[in-house]
Motif scaffolding. Structure first.
Motif, mmCIF file in Angstrom:
data_model
loop_
_atom_site.group_PDB
_atom_site.id
_atom_site.type_symbol
_atom_site.label_atom_id
_atom_site.label_comp_id
_atom_site.label_asym_id
_atom_site.label_seq_id
_atom_site.Cartn_x
_atom_site.Cartn_y
_atom_site.Cartn_z
ATOM 1 N N GLY A 1 0.763 -1.237 0.000
ATOM 2 C CA GLY A 1 0.000 0.000 0.000
ATOM 3 C C GLY A 1 0.797 1.292 0.000
ATOM 4 O O GLY A 1 0.317 2.307 0.497
ATOM 5 N N TRP A 2 1.984 1.291 -0.580
ATOM 6 C CA TRP A 2 2.788 2.511 -0.633
ATOM 7 C C TRP A 2 2.438 3.289 -1.894
ATOM 8 O O TRP A 2 2.905 2.983 -2.982
ATOM 9 N N THR A 3 1.599 4.314 -1.726
ATOM 10 C CA THR A 3 1.239 5.198 -2.835
ATOM 11 C C THR A 3 2.284 6.306 -2.951
ATOM 12 O O THR A 3 3.119 6.493 -2.049
ATOM 13 N N ARG A 4 2.230 7.054 -4.025
ATOM 14 C CA ARG A 4 3.132 8.212 -4.161
ATOM 15 C C ARG A 4 2.932 9.162 -2.979
ATOM 16 O O ARG A 4 3.893 9.648 -2.397
ATOM 17 N N GLU A 5 1.670 9.403 -2.643
ATOM 18 C CA GLU A 5 1.352 10.331 -1.551
ATOM 19 C C GLU A 5 1.962 9.855 -0.225
ATOM 20 O O GLU A 5 2.585 10.639 0.496
ATOM 21 N N ARG A 6 1.812 8.603 0.078
ATOM 22 C CA ARG A 6 2.348 8.053 1.332
ATOM 23 C C ARG A 6 3.882 8.105 1.336
ATOM 24 O O ARG A 6 4.500 8.395 2.362
ATOM 25 N N LEU A 7 4.501 7.830 0.205
ATOM 26 C CA LEU A 7 5.962 7.902 0.115
ATOM 27 C C LEU A 7 6.458 9.335 0.314
ATOM 28 O O LEU A 7 7.469 9.555 0.989
ATOM 29 N N ILE A 8 5.751 10.296 -0.251
ATOM 30 C CA ILE A 8 6.126 11.702 -0.062
ATOM 31 C C ILE A 8 6.029 12.078 1.410
ATOM 32 O O ILE A 8 6.938 12.704 1.967
ATOM 33 N N GLU A 9 4.920 11.692 2.051
ATOM 34 C CA GLU A 9 4.733 12.006 3.477
ATOM 35 C C GLU A 9 5.828 11.388 4.341
ATOM 36 O O GLU A 9 6.376 12.057 5.216
ATOM 37 N N THR A 10 6.150 10.131 4.114
ATOM 38 C CA THR A 10 7.164 9.478 4.945
ATOM 39 C C THR A 10 8.557 10.034 4.660
ATOM 40 O O THR A 10 9.383 10.122 5.573
ATOM 41 N N ASP A 11 8.811 10.423 3.420
ATOM 42 C CA ASP A 11 10.108 11.026 3.094
ATOM 43 C C ASP A 11 10.274 12.347 3.841
ATOM 44 O O ASP A 11 11.354 12.640 4.356
ATOM 45 N N GLN A 12 9.204 13.127 3.917
ATOM 46 C CA GLN A 12 9.252 14.411 4.627
ATOM 47 C C GLN A 12 9.457 14.214 6.131
ATOM 48 O O GLN A 12 9.976 15.083 6.813
ATOM 49 N N GLN A 13 9.057 13.043 6.636
ATOM 50 C CA GLN A 13 9.213 12.727 8.065
ATOM 51 C C GLN A 13 10.480 11.902 8.324
ATOM 52 O O GLN A 13 10.665 11.379 9.412
ATOM 53 N N ASN A 14 11.337 11.810 7.302
ATOM 54 C CA ASN A 14 12.596 11.057 7.388
ATOM 55 C C ASN A 14 12.408 9.595 7.782
ATOM 56 O O ASN A 14 13.250 9.011 8.457
ATOM 57 N N GLN A 15 11.283 9.013 7.378
ATOM 58 C CA GLN A 15 11.062 7.582 7.588
ATOM 59 C C GLN A 15 11.659 6.825 6.409
ATOM 60 O O GLN A 15 11.995 7.421 5.388
ATOM 61 N N ARG A 16 11.795 5.516 6.549
ATOM 62 C CA ARG A 16 12.461 4.710 5.519
ATOM 63 C C ARG A 16 11.529 3.610 4.986
ATOM 64 O O ARG A 16 11.617 2.461 5.413
ATOM 65 N N PRO A 17 10.659 3.962 4.036
ATOM 66 C CA PRO A 17 9.730 2.962 3.498
ATOM 67 C C PRO A 17 10.428 1.804 2.796
ATOM 68 O O PRO A 17 9.928 0.686 2.808
ATOM 69 N N ILE A 18 11.583 2.055 2.208
ATOM 70 C CA ILE A 18 12.298 0.977 1.513
ATOM 71 C C ILE A 18 12.682 -0.113 2.506
ATOM 72 O O ILE A 18 12.575 -1.307 2.197
ATOM 73 N N ASP A 19 13.097 0.284 3.701
ATOM 74 C CA ASP A 19 13.434 -0.704 4.727
ATOM 75 C C ASP A 19 12.211 -1.542 5.094
ATOM 76 O O ASP A 19 12.304 -2.756 5.260
ATOM 77 N N HIS A 20 11.057 -0.891 5.222
ATOM 78 C CA HIS A 20 9.818 -1.605 5.546
ATOM 79 C C HIS A 20 9.490 -2.628 4.462
ATOM 80 O O HIS A 20 9.172 -3.789 4.755
ATOM 81 N N ILE A 21 9.572 -2.194 3.210
ATOM 82 C CA ILE A 21 9.246 -3.098 2.102
ATOM 83 C C ILE A 21 10.228 -4.260 2.062
ATOM 84 O O ILE A 21 9.828 -5.419 1.912
ATOM 85 N N ARG A 22 11.519 -3.977 2.217
ATOM 86 C CA ARG A 22 12.536 -5.047 2.215
ATOM 87 C C ARG A 22 12.271 -6.070 3.318
ATOM 88 O O ARG A 22 12.416 -7.272 3.103
#
Length: 150
Positions: A95-116
């Motif tokens: 469920g990682w949409t562009r919008e969610r990725l933008i939000e987490t990037d702005q909060q310095n979170q690491r979605p790539i780590d979650h997906i991996r």
């Protein structure tokens, strides 16, 4: 002597260039089409054919074979490569949409780590969730890099 009812086990050669845009495509598994095509389109597939994914953003074709094409309107989901909307998934499994990725990037979170982590735990189902029929990590990484550059 060959039987007229014999089922062939040899698949025809794969057409690798989209018949509409001429861009080289990527071969995909039949299970991807079975999972993502709307019922009227699904009823027309030829299981003995090889199908290819067209990633060209300006082309309406998503899948093609030597005999047929399937446009983006024939899929159950929007295709990341062909729809720039913020609510379109980049990662279909988690469920990682562009919008969610933008939000987490702005909060310095690491979605790539979650997906991996999810992939390593064998929880992904890219072949049935992602229209390109393959892992999304390349798309996610490219999209995050494009955010960081802007």
């Amino acid at each position: 002597m060959d039987s007229c009812c014999q089922i062939t086990t040899v698949k025809p050669t794969t057409l690798t260039q989209c018949p509409v845009c001429q861009q080289k495509g990527k071969s995909i598994q039949l299970i991807t089409l079975k999972a993502l095509l709307k019922p009227p389109a699904l009823e027309t597939i030829h299981p003995e054919m090889n199908y290819t994914f067209c990633a060209n953003a300006s082309c309406d074709i998503v899948y093609f074979s030597g005999e047929q094409t399937f446009g983006k309107d024939m899929l159950k989901v929007s295709v990341f490569q062909k729809n720039a909307a913020l609510d379109v998934p980049v990662c279909y499994c988690f469920g990682w949409t562009r919008e969610r990725l933008i939000e987490t990037d702005q909060q310095n979170q690491r979605p790539i780590d979650h997906i991996r982590e999810q992939v390593q735990a064998n929880r992904c189902g890219c072949e049935v969730n992602n229209p390109q029929g393959a892992c999304c990590l390349g798309n996610v990484t490219s999209f995050i890099r494009s955010i960081d550059k802007s």
